[in-house]
Design a protein around this motif. Structure first.
Motif, PDB file in Angstrom:
ATOM      1  N   PHE A  28      17.267 -10.594  -8.726  1.00 40.90           N
ATOM      2  CA  PHE A  28      16.892 -10.817 -10.130  1.00 40.90           C
ATOM      3  C   PHE A  28      17.665  -9.856 -11.014  1.00 40.90           C
ATOM      4  O   PHE A  28      17.941  -8.727 -10.609  1.00 40.90           O
ATOM      5  N   SER A  29      18.005 -10.300 -12.227  1.00 42.63           N
ATOM      6  CA  SER A  29      18.740  -9.384 -13.105  1.00 42.63           C
ATOM      7  C   SER A  29      17.895  -8.959 -14.296  1.00 42.63           C
ATOM      8  O   SER A  29      17.191  -9.769 -14.899  1.00 42.63           O
ATOM      9  N   VAL A  30      17.981  -7.684 -14.603  1.00 46.00           N
ATOM     10  CA  VAL A  30      17.260  -7.109 -15.728  1.00 46.00           C
ATOM     11  C   VAL A  30      18.219  -7.085 -16.911  1.00 46.00           C
ATOM     12  O   VAL A  30      19.288  -6.491 -16.839  1.00 46.00           O
ATOM     13  N   CYS A  31      17.847  -7.769 -17.995  1.00 44.55           N
ATOM     14  CA  CYS A  31      18.744  -7.867 -19.148  1.00 44.55           C
ATOM     15  C   CYS A  31      18.520  -6.734 -20.136  1.00 44.55           C
ATOM     16  O   CYS A  31      19.349  -6.490 -21.002  1.00 44.55           O
ATOM     17  N   GLY A  32      17.389  -6.033 -20.022  1.00 44.26           N
ATOM     18  CA  GLY A  32      17.128  -4.949 -20.950  1.00 44.26           C
ATOM     19  C   GLY A  32      15.895  -4.163 -20.570  1.00 44.26           C
ATOM     20  O   GLY A  32      15.115  -4.584 -19.715  1.00 44.26           O
ATOM     21  N   GLU A  33      15.735  -3.015 -21.225  1.00 44.64           N
ATOM     22  CA  GLU A  33      14.577  -2.158 -20.995  1.00 44.64           C
ATOM     23  C   GLU A  33      14.055  -1.666 -22.335  1.00 44.64           C
ATOM     24  O   GLU A  33      14.831  -1.450 -23.266  1.00 44.64           O
ATOM     25  N   ALA A  34      12.749  -1.501 -22.416  1.00 47.13           N
ATOM     26  CA  ALA A  34      12.119  -0.982 -23.629  1.00 47.13           C
ATOM     27  C   ALA A  34      11.087   0.061 -23.227  1.00 47.13           C
ATOM     28  O   ALA A  34      10.529  -0.009 -22.134  1.00 47.13           O
ATOM     29  N   GLN A  35      10.834   1.023 -24.129  1.00 49.10           N
ATOM     30  CA  GLN A  35       9.918   2.108 -23.765  1.00 49.10           C
ATOM     31  C   GLN A  35       8.544   2.047 -24.429  1.00 49.10           C
ATOM     32  O   GLN A  35       7.674   2.843 -24.125  1.00 49.10           O
ATOM     33  N   ASP A  36       8.359   1.095 -25.350  1.00 54.73           N
ATOM     34  CA  ASP A  36       7.030   0.895 -25.929  1.00 54.73           C
ATOM     35  C   ASP A  36       6.960  -0.505 -26.527  1.00 54.73           C
ATOM     36  O   ASP A  36       7.944  -1.243 -26.507  1.00 54.73           O
ATOM     37  N   GLY A  37       5.811  -0.860 -27.061  1.00 52.28           N
ATOM     38  CA  GLY A  37       5.619  -2.209 -27.596  1.00 52.28           C
ATOM     39  C   GLY A  37       6.541  -2.563 -28.748  1.00 52.28           C
ATOM     40  O   GLY A  37       7.036  -3.685 -28.840  1.00 52.28           O
ATOM     41  N   VAL A  38       6.779  -1.596 -29.640  1.00 53.55           N
ATOM     42  CA  VAL A  38       7.656  -1.823 -30.796  1.00 53.55           C
ATOM     43  C   VAL A  38       9.068  -2.155 -30.310  1.00 53.55           C
ATOM     44  O   VAL A  38       9.684  -3.139 -30.736  1.00 53.55           O
ATOM     45  N   ASP A  39       9.548  -1.335 -29.399  1.00 57.90           N
ATOM     46  CA  ASP A  39      10.866  -1.502 -28.783  1.00 57.90           C
ATOM     47  C   ASP A  39      10.918  -2.850 -28.036  1.00 57.90           C
ATOM     48  O   ASP A  39      11.917  -3.571 -28.091  1.00 57.90           O
ATOM     49  N   ALA A  40       9.826  -3.200 -27.361  1.00 59.81           N
ATOM     50  CA  ALA A  40       9.748  -4.452 -26.589  1.00 59.81           C
ATOM     51  C   ALA A  40       9.940  -5.673 -27.487  1.00 59.81           C
ATOM     52  O   ALA A  40      10.696  -6.584 -27.149  1.00 59.81           O
ATOM     53  N   ILE A  41       9.279  -5.686 -28.635  1.00 59.32           N
ATOM     54  CA  ILE A  41       9.371  -6.824 -29.557  1.00 59.32           C
ATOM     55  C   ILE A  41      10.803  -6.956 -30.083  1.00 59.32           C
ATOM     56  O   ILE A  41      11.356  -8.052 -30.137  1.00 59.32           O
ATOM     57  N   GLU A  42      11.400  -5.814 -30.428  1.00 55.01           N
ATOM     58  CA  GLU A  42      12.782  -5.802 -30.906  1.00 55.01           C
ATOM     59  C   GLU A  42      13.755  -6.335 -29.849  1.00 55.01           C
ATOM     60  O   GLU A  42      14.586  -7.192 -30.124  1.00 55.01           O
ATOM     61  N   LYS A  43      13.631  -5.822 -28.621  1.00 47.94           N
ATOM     62  CA  LYS A  43      14.520  -6.238 -27.531  1.00 47.94           C
ATOM     63  C   LYS A  43      14.281  -7.710 -27.182  1.00 47.94           C
ATOM     64  O   LYS A  43      15.217  -8.445 -26.898  1.00 47.94           O
ATOM     65  N   PHE A  44      13.021  -8.135 -27.206  1.00 46.47           N
ATOM     66  CA  PHE A  44      12.679  -9.530 -26.939  1.00 46.47           C
ATOM     67  C   PHE A  44      13.423 -10.444 -27.915  1.00 46.47           C
ATOM     68  O   PHE A  44      14.023 -11.426 -27.516  1.00 46.47           O
ATOM     69  N   ARG A  45      13.396 -10.079 -29.201  1.00 47.35           N
ATOM     70  CA  ARG A  45      14.074 -10.896 -30.226  1.00 47.35           C
ATOM     71  C   ARG A  45      15.579 -10.941 -30.007  1.00 47.35           C
ATOM     72  O   ARG A  45      16.207 -11.975 -30.206  1.00 47.35           O
ATOM     73  N   GLY A  46      16.140  -9.833 -29.586  1.00 46.55           N
ATOM     74  CA  GLY A  46      17.584  -9.760 -29.391  1.00 46.55           C
ATOM     75  C   GLY A  46      18.077 -10.383 -28.097  1.00 46.55           C
ATOM     76  O   GLY A  46      19.160 -10.945 -28.046  1.00 46.55           O
ATOM     77  N   LEU A  47      17.264 -10.295 -27.046  1.00 46.64           N
ATOM     78  CA  LEU A  47      17.719 -10.714 -25.715  1.00 46.64           C
ATOM     79  C   LEU A  47      17.213 -12.086 -25.259  1.00 46.64           C
ATOM     80  O   LEU A  47      17.811 -12.703 -24.394  1.00 46.64           O
ATOM     81  N   GLY A  48      16.097 -12.529 -25.806  1.00 49.45           N
ATOM     82  CA  GLY A  48      15.524 -13.803 -25.385  1.00 49.45           C
ATOM     83  C   GLY A  48      15.298 -13.898 -23.890  1.00 49.45           C
ATOM     84  O   GLY A  48      15.785 -14.824 -23.242  1.00 49.45           O
ATOM     85  N   PRO A  49      14.571 -12.947 -23.297  1.00 49.94           N
ATOM     86  CA  PRO A  49      14.372 -12.965 -21.839  1.00 49.94           C
ATOM     87  C   PRO A  49      13.490 -14.133 -21.379  1.00 49.94           C
ATOM     88  O   PRO A  49      12.692 -14.655 -22.148  1.00 49.94           O
ATOM     89  N   ASP A  50      13.666 -14.520 -20.116  1.00 50.44           N
ATOM     90  CA  ASP A  50      12.832 -15.569 -19.519  1.00 50.44           C
ATOM     91  C   ASP A  50      11.488 -14.990 -19.099  1.00 50.44           C
ATOM     92  O   ASP A  50      10.499 -15.703 -18.978  1.00 50.44           O
ATOM     93  N   LEU A  51      11.487 -13.692 -18.836  1.00 50.61           N
ATOM     94  CA  LEU A  51      10.274 -13.021 -18.371  1.00 50.61           C
ATOM     95  C   LEU A  51      10.272 -11.586 -18.875  1.00 50.61           C
ATOM     96  O   LEU A  51      11.308 -10.928 -18.916  1.00 50.61           O
ATOM     97  N   ILE A  52       9.083 -11.122 -19.250  1.00 47.89           N
ATOM     98  CA  ILE A  52       8.906  -9.725 -19.652  1.00 47.89           C
ATOM     99  C   ILE A  52       7.888  -9.119 -18.690  1.00 47.89           C
ATOM    100  O   ILE A  52       6.826  -9.702 -18.464  1.00 47.89           O
TER     101      ILE A  52
END
Length: 121
Positions: A28-52
């Protein structure tokens, strides 16, 4: 090799590293990492992951709040929550808020892989 993109969210860098390692060893490949919820929402918007894969207890914004925000924006996004032992009430809240599944810490590698595989089907 799996083409699904996974975003890891945990305030502990070693936890992210551990999960990333387990996922990588299983294709499995990890497209990004975030360290808190705020960071998670930002990265989610930018990366469009299939799974968090997201921890519940984090500074700034906890995982449940981030889960609700992401689900509101993108109901189809799959999110697996992580919680420490004895946080059952959080797990119930997470599932009610749209989490696909949850993993309890301390992690077992096979539990992470079976959960990720099942959720991504």
């Amino acid at each position: 090799m799996n083409d699904k993109k996974i975003l890891l969210v945990d305030d502990a860098a070693f936890m992210r590293m551990m999960i990333k390692d387990i996922l990588a060893k299983n294709g499995f490949s990890v497209c990004g990492e975030a360290q808190d919820g705020v960071d998670a929402i930002e990265k989610f918007r930018g990366l469009g992951p299939d799974l968090i894969i997201m921890d519940i207890t984090m500074p700034n914004m906890d995982g449940i709040t981030a889960l609700k925000a992401i689900k509101k924006e993108s109901p189809q996004t799959k999110i697996v929550m992580c919680s420490a032992m004895g946080q059952e009430s959080y797990v119930v809240d997470a599932i009610k808020s749209g989490a696909s599944d949850f993993i309890v810490k301390p992690f077992q590698a096979d539990r992470i892989i079976s959960t990720v595989t099942k959720v991504l089907k």
